[in-house]
Design a protein around this motif. Structure first.
Motif, PDB file in Angstrom:
ATOM      1  N   UNK A 160      34.749  41.727  32.852  1.00  0.00           N
ATOM      2  CA  UNK A 160      35.539  40.919  32.003  1.00  0.00           C
ATOM      3  C   UNK A 160      36.541  42.253  31.265  1.00  0.00           C
ATOM      4  N   UNK A 161      35.791  43.133  30.707  1.00  0.00           N
ATOM      5  CA  UNK A 161      36.663  44.296  29.958  1.00  0.00           C
ATOM      6  C   UNK A 161      37.673  44.929  31.142  1.00  0.00           C
ATOM      7  N   UNK A 162      36.977  45.275  32.264  1.00  0.00           N
ATOM      8  CA  UNK A 162      37.595  45.986  33.279  1.00  0.00           C
ATOM      9  C   UNK A 162      38.929  45.101  33.794  1.00  0.00           C
ATOM     10  N   UNK A 163      38.487  43.862  33.978  1.00  0.00           N
ATOM     11  CA  UNK A 163      39.671  42.856  34.404  1.00  0.00           C
ATOM     12  C   UNK A 163      40.927  43.038  33.469  1.00  0.00           C
ATOM     13  N   UNK A 164      40.654  42.769  32.114  1.00  0.00           N
ATOM     14  CA  UNK A 164      41.507  43.003  30.884  1.00  0.00           C
ATOM     15  C   UNK A 164      42.362  44.234  31.091  1.00  0.00           C
ATOM     16  N   UNK A 165      41.534  45.358  31.540  1.00  0.00           N
ATOM     17  CA  UNK A 165      42.036  46.745  31.540  1.00  0.00           C
ATOM     18  C   UNK A 165      43.063  46.844  32.613  1.00  0.00           C
TER      19      UNK A 165
END
Length: 512
Positions: free
Chosen positions: A396-401
């Motif tokens: 999820x953090x990589x998606x936001x990034x």
């Protein structure tokens, strides 16, 4: 509380020697079992100045009571000599703007087993004119890995100390009068940093001990959604308050899962043995315990000093509030720091300057984020064992990034966009950029700053949100806050400079 001496053997010139009250803390340090290095975080601090006759001269030294942690005299003299000797050729450059230039340098002294963070600046003294000073922090070399994540926080606090010290030197001709008023600043700062270092998050991120470890009720799920949404919208800067230290730490660890390893070390958990701590600006997540009889009050001036906007999460009343968004918060911060700088430099001329910043209050937020809602629904469907949920959080953090990178690329592709670079004042605040007046005959929304457009056109923002599937206001603010951490100035470009709103509305009405 402090033992003071008017002279110090082994140095060429007299100076004031002050010892830190560390004995009580050393007994606590020896009992630590959480893997933190034994001993204090900082072992000494040093204020020295360049004298054209005798060279580097120590003005004040803060050292330990306990001889086991005291910095040796030869190390103190070595640091004083080597932090100022290299500045001989830059004396005129620093003296040209007393108190305006503060340069930070890091020295790794392997032979002395210390790390030195030196702040070089100039002060105007009534009797000697401009003089070059160095204010140094000394810490054991083994604490280097713990200091580097906290370096920006230390740098901001030290610049505030330099600003105050510079003002005192302008107001007093005797350096002893200056040190009598400044001597308590450094021990308080070093004690604060030691507490942050001791209660920071170092362990590997895991859902154990967080709200993600077990399924929550529907009411808790809705509150958790609001907490995460506001946390991500304020650049992952949050304050959690409650009556239970365990519950506060549970939410803190939950929010810290959205931080990078470097940012996690700029957090502070609640110490159950010492819960009476106050709010400290520029920490990403921190907890405060409030009494059962009184509500916790966070000073507005401390909120205004923080580099990032903040979310306030109240576990007792299940409320979530936040300050203004980044572009508005930055303007408030600049104005407040400039007012405080003026009051320090000329206290008699600025007595009517208010102490409280304007428009720096928490307000309730009700944004709903489809990204966070979907994230929580899918997360609690996964097995909490074997690191499955941890892996999903990282995804999820990589998606936001990736979404933030796409937003940055979209903005940079706009031919009207030019990144702005604002100078820094001695207090660490960004200096105001002068506003260009409205030019007759301009089209609506065509306001300009020096050499750049003030903000993107509304049509550009609408196209960006449509193309990146960010029609939801909550999602748009989250991705914009994530992008702001990677590329500063996007809030102001996409949402407009708050200082130009009045001129913008006036011009639009005149163009009708």
């Amino acid at each position: 509380m402090f033992s003071s001496k008017d002279s110090f053997s082994g140095m060429r010139s007299p100076h004031r020697c002050v010892s830190l009250p560390i004995k009580a803390r050393l007994s606590e340090v020896e009992k630590r079992s959480d893997g933190t290095p034994e001993g204090p975080f900082f072992t000494a601090a040093l204020l020295s100045m360049w004298d054209n006759i005798v060279g580097p001269r120590i003005q004040c030294e803060w050292n330990m009571f306990d001889t086991a942690w005291q910095v040796k005299a030869e190390t103190v003299e070595y640091v004083a000599n080597h932090t100022l000797n290299g500045e001989i050729c830059r004396t005129e450059e620093l003296a040209a703007a007393p108190g305006q230039i503060v340069e930070n340098k890091l020295y790794v002294l392997s032979d002395h087993q210390v790390l030195v963070s030196a702040f070089i600046f100039s002060c105007f003294q009534a009797t000697q004119g401009p003089c070059v000073f160095s204010l140094c922090l000394l810490l054991p070399l083994q604490n280097k890995s713990g200091y580097l994540p906290l370096h920006k926080l230390c740098e901001q606090r030290m610049k505030e100390c330099v600003d105050r010290l510079s003002a005192l030197y302008q107001q007093h001709s005797d350096h002893r009068d200056v040190l009598d008023q400044f001597v308590d600043e450094m021990p308080a700062f070093m004690k604060l940093m030691d507490g942050i270092h001791r209660m920071t998050l170092r362990e590997r991120p895991t859902t154990e001990g967080t709200a993600f470890h077990s399924s929550e009720s529907l009411q808790d799920m809705d509150f958790l959604r609001r907490c995460i949404t506001s946390h991500l919208q304020t650049c992952c800067s949050s304050i959690v308050v409650g009556k239970s230290a365990a519950e506060v730490n549970k939410i803190l660890k939950t929010l810290a899962l959205f931080l990078s390893p470097h940012e996690r070390q700029c957090c502070r958990l609640v110490d159950s043995d010492n819960p009476d701590v106050t709010y400290e600006p520029d920490l990403y997540v921190q907890g405060l315990v409030q009494d059962a009889s009184a509500n916790l009050q966070i000073p507005e001036q401390d909120i205004a000093r923080s580099r990032l906007p903040s979310s306030l999460i109240d576990l007792d009343h299940l409320t979530v509030k936040q300050t203004n968004q980044m572009h508005k918060h930055d303007v408030v911060r600049q104005e407040y720091l400039e007012m405080q700088h003026m009051k320090l430099q000329r206290p008699n001329e600025h007595q009517d300057v208010p102490n409280q910043p304007t428009m720096c209050r928490f307000h309730a937020t009700s944004d709903r984020s489809e990204l966070v809602q979907t994230f929580l629904q899918e997360l609690f469907q996964l097995n909490p064992m074997c690191g499955v949920r941890e892996a999903y959080i990282q995804m999820f953090k990589r998606r936001l990034h990736r979404c933030a990178l796409a937003l940055i690329a979209y903005v940079q592709a706009d031919p009207l966009y030019k990144p702005s670079v604002s100078p820094q004042s001695s207090s660490g605040s960004t200096a105001h950029v002068p506003i260009v007046g409205i030019v007759a005959g301009m089209a609506p929304n065509a306001f300009v700053m020096p050499q750049q457009q003030a903000s993107a056109r509304p049509a550009t923002v609408r196209s960006l949100r449509s193309d990146l599937s960010l029609e939801n206001d909550g999602d748009f603010k989250i991705i914009l806050a994530t992008a702001e951490k990677l590329h500063s100035g996007l809030f102001t470009w996409l949402l407009g400079d708050p200082r130009l709103q009045g001129e913008r509305y006036q011009h639009e009405f005149e163009a009708l």
